[in-house]
Design a protein around this motif. Structure first.
Motif, short mmCIF file in Angstrom:
data_model
loop_
_atom_site.label_atom_id
_atom_site.label_comp_id
_atom_site.label_asym_id
_atom_site.label_seq_id
_atom_site.Cartn_x
_atom_site.Cartn_y
_atom_site.Cartn_z
N TYR A 1 5.09 12.68 -4.12
CA TYR A 1 3.93 13.50 -3.79
C TYR A 1 4.32 14.91 -3.34
CZ TYR A 1 0.79 9.48 -4.24
OH TYR A 1 0.06 8.41 -4.72
N TYR B 1 0.94 1.28 -7.46
CA TYR B 1 -0.23 2.12 -7.20
C TYR B 1 0.16 3.59 -7.17
CZ TYR B 1 -4.07 4.43 -4.90
OH TYR B 1 -5.09 5.30 -4.61
N LEU C 1 14.63 1.37 7.08
CA LEU C 1 14.30 1.14 5.67
C LEU C 1 15.52 1.47 4.80
CD1 LEU C 1 10.78 2.87 5.65
CD2 LEU C 1 11.23 0.41 5.56
N LEU D 1 -7.47 1.02 -9.07
CA LEU D 1 -7.47 1.02 -7.61
C LEU D 1 -7.53 2.45 -7.06
CD1 LEU D 1 -6.54 -1.89 -8.15
CD2 LEU D 1 -4.88 -1.64 -6.30
N TYR E 1 8.11 -2.04 -1.50
CA TYR E 1 6.81 -2.73 -1.61
C TYR E 1 6.25 -2.47 -3.01
CZ TYR E 1 7.74 -2.70 3.33
OH TYR E 1 8.37 -2.85 4.54
N GLY F 1 -3.37 -6.40 -6.65
CA GLY F 1 -2.38 -5.38 -6.31
C GLY F 1 -2.75 -4.58 -5.08
N GLN G 1 4.43 -9.17 2.42
CA GLN G 1 5.41 -8.10 2.17
C GLN G 1 6.57 -8.15 3.16
OE1 GLN G 1 2.89 -4.63 2.62
NE2 GLN G 1 2.32 -4.58 0.47
N PHE H 1 -2.68 -3.48 -1.39
CA PHE H 1 -1.61 -3.50 -0.38
C PHE H 1 -2.06 -2.82 0.91
CE2 PHE H 1 -0.85 0.97 -0.87
CZ PHE H 1 -1.31 1.21 -2.15
N ARG I 1 -2.63 10.28 -12.07
CA ARG I 1 -4.04 10.65 -11.98
C ARG I 1 -4.20 11.96 -11.21
NH1 ARG I 1 -7.07 5.71 -9.16
NH2 ARG I 1 -5.94 6.41 -7.33
N THR I 2 -3.46 12.11 -10.12
CA THR I 2 -3.54 13.31 -9.28
C THR I 2 -3.06 14.54 -10.06
OG1 THR I 2 -3.25 12.04 -7.25
CG2 THR I 2 -2.66 14.38 -7.16
N ALA J 1 3.80 -3.45 -4.93
CA ALA J 1 2.38 -3.17 -5.17
C ALA J 1 2.08 -1.72 -4.80
CB ALA J 1 1.50 -4.13 -4.37
N LYS J 2 2.66 -1.28 -3.70
CA LYS J 2 2.47 0.10 -3.25
C LYS J 2 3.10 1.08 -4.26
CE LYS J 2 2.78 2.75 0.99
NZ LYS J 2 2.37 2.53 2.36
N TYR K 1 6.25 1.60 12.65
CA TYR K 1 6.86 2.92 12.51
C TYR K 1 6.10 3.90 13.41
CZ TYR K 1 8.66 0.35 8.58
OH TYR K 1 9.24 -0.63 7.81
N ARG L 1 -9.71 8.60 -0.98
CA ARG L 1 -9.99 8.43 -2.42
C ARG L 1 -11.42 7.92 -2.67
NH1 ARG L 1 -6.33 11.06 -2.83
NH2 ARG L 1 -4.31 10.82 -3.88
N HIS M 1 0.59 5.25 -10.59
CA HIS M 1 -0.71 5.48 -11.24
C HIS M 1 -1.46 6.62 -10.55
CE1 HIS M 1 -4.42 4.71 -13.37
NE2 HIS M 1 -5.05 4.68 -12.22
N ASP M 2 -1.46 6.60 -9.22
CA ASP M 2 -2.19 7.61 -8.47
C ASP M 2 -1.58 9.00 -8.67
OD1 ASP M 2 -4.26 8.27 -6.42
OD2 ASP M 2 -2.48 8.87 -5.27
#
Lengths: 198, 198
Positions: A13, A62, A48, B179, A56, B166, B46, B168, A69-70, A58-59, B56, B185, A65-66
């Motif tokens: 990002y 996403y 981490l 999603l 993660y 999916g 997770q 999370f 799209r952005t 699933a994160k 965190y 969003r 894809h996001d």
């Protein structure tokens, strides 16, 4: 009031934010301090071992894809890199050592384009050198200086500064002492800086 | 096209989204399926033992500031709860069992206000019962049905559905199979649903 734009070359990002920040800041009448740092060091401090987008799944799914799209909504070209995260250490040393040079913003954008449009490995001196040249500076001289002990120490200190400020992700814009995390908060951050300039 | 609004009563950013979604959906001509689920179960899957905002601390500090700033900008009252996350299990069982009732949206908002404005413990039957009454339903009857084996199983199955999709984090809006994560969003999600309705 100026903003501090904290970014990491491997960060997804950070890419749309870095591509937009100079033009938006200029429209807002706000100056930018470019603050590269090493997000991996901050993740390690949090225990981490990798990007949360890899830890993660699933994160991560996403996010890709996001991000696509952005970028599409913002009219910014994007191609998912075949490796993530890429190692932005050398590029960050260059950006940290030469953070006040007129060619710096062009260099930053060239590195992000290499990573997120051309799928090039920004870890190596050949790609970083090409980005330096594209920005109008001298690759050999810049790369040599960026790898001096002083330059390495400067980036380490700047990453420590990020931690002290409470930065935990990238991009983060700091206005005074207020943090704005993420490409989604870029306009808000600039609005805040502009209102504090008046 | 309708949206699925996936939310968790303990989740901070679900609060402003839940307070806004019905009015925004109505303006967009889009229907809502209310989908409570248990975010804690997804975190455990997770390998997380608590909310990332607690695990965190830098991220947590930022979130509280950002949430306050976000609510202020949206004109939504907010008071930081003295406990986080609160246990939304009972409220989620109610919302899941009675998800198609006309009083459901008022109940959802009442629970969020209890947690994020009144700093009330939404885990207990007294607060949840009051929210049911505020929404115009019968607390004793609703609470009894919400705690039946069938209702418990329905919420577990719905949480499994969230995982399969999916999801999370919360809130997440699902439009078709796409999603949209986060209060940030919400407008994008409704715009997508409206454009797919035409």
């Amino acid at each position: 009031m100026d903003i501090d734009f904290w970014f990491e070359f491997g960060s997804t990002y950070s890419y749309p934010a870095a591509m937009r920040v100079e033009e938006l800041a200029s429209q807002a009448g706000v100056g930018i301090h470019w603050r590269p740092f090493l997000l991996g060091a901050i993740f390690r401090e949090q225990g981490l071992s990798d990007s949360p987008f890899n830890l993660y799944p699933a994160k991560g799914r996403y996010m890709w894809h996001d991000l696509e799209r952005t970028c599409r909504a913002l009219g910014i070209p994007f191609q998912r890199p075949s490796q993530f995260p890429r190692n932005g250490l050398l590029a960050a040393r260059v950006a940290c050592r030469f953070d006040k040079e007129a060619w710096l913003p062009d260099f930053v954008r060239a590195v992000y384009r290499a990573n997120f449009v051309d799928d090039a490995d920004i870890a190596g001196a050949s790609v970083v050198g090409r980005c330096i040249a594209d920005a109008g500076a001298q690759p050999e001289e810049v790369l040599a200086q960026a790898q001096s002990p002083e330059s390495k120490a400067k980036l380490r200190a700047q990453t420590d500064d990020a931690m002290r400020l409470g930065i935990f992700g990238a991009p983060t814009v700091v206005v005074g002492e207020e943090l704005f995390w993420g490409n989604d908060r870029l306009e808000d951050a600039l609005g805040r800086a502009a209102s504090r300039s008046g």
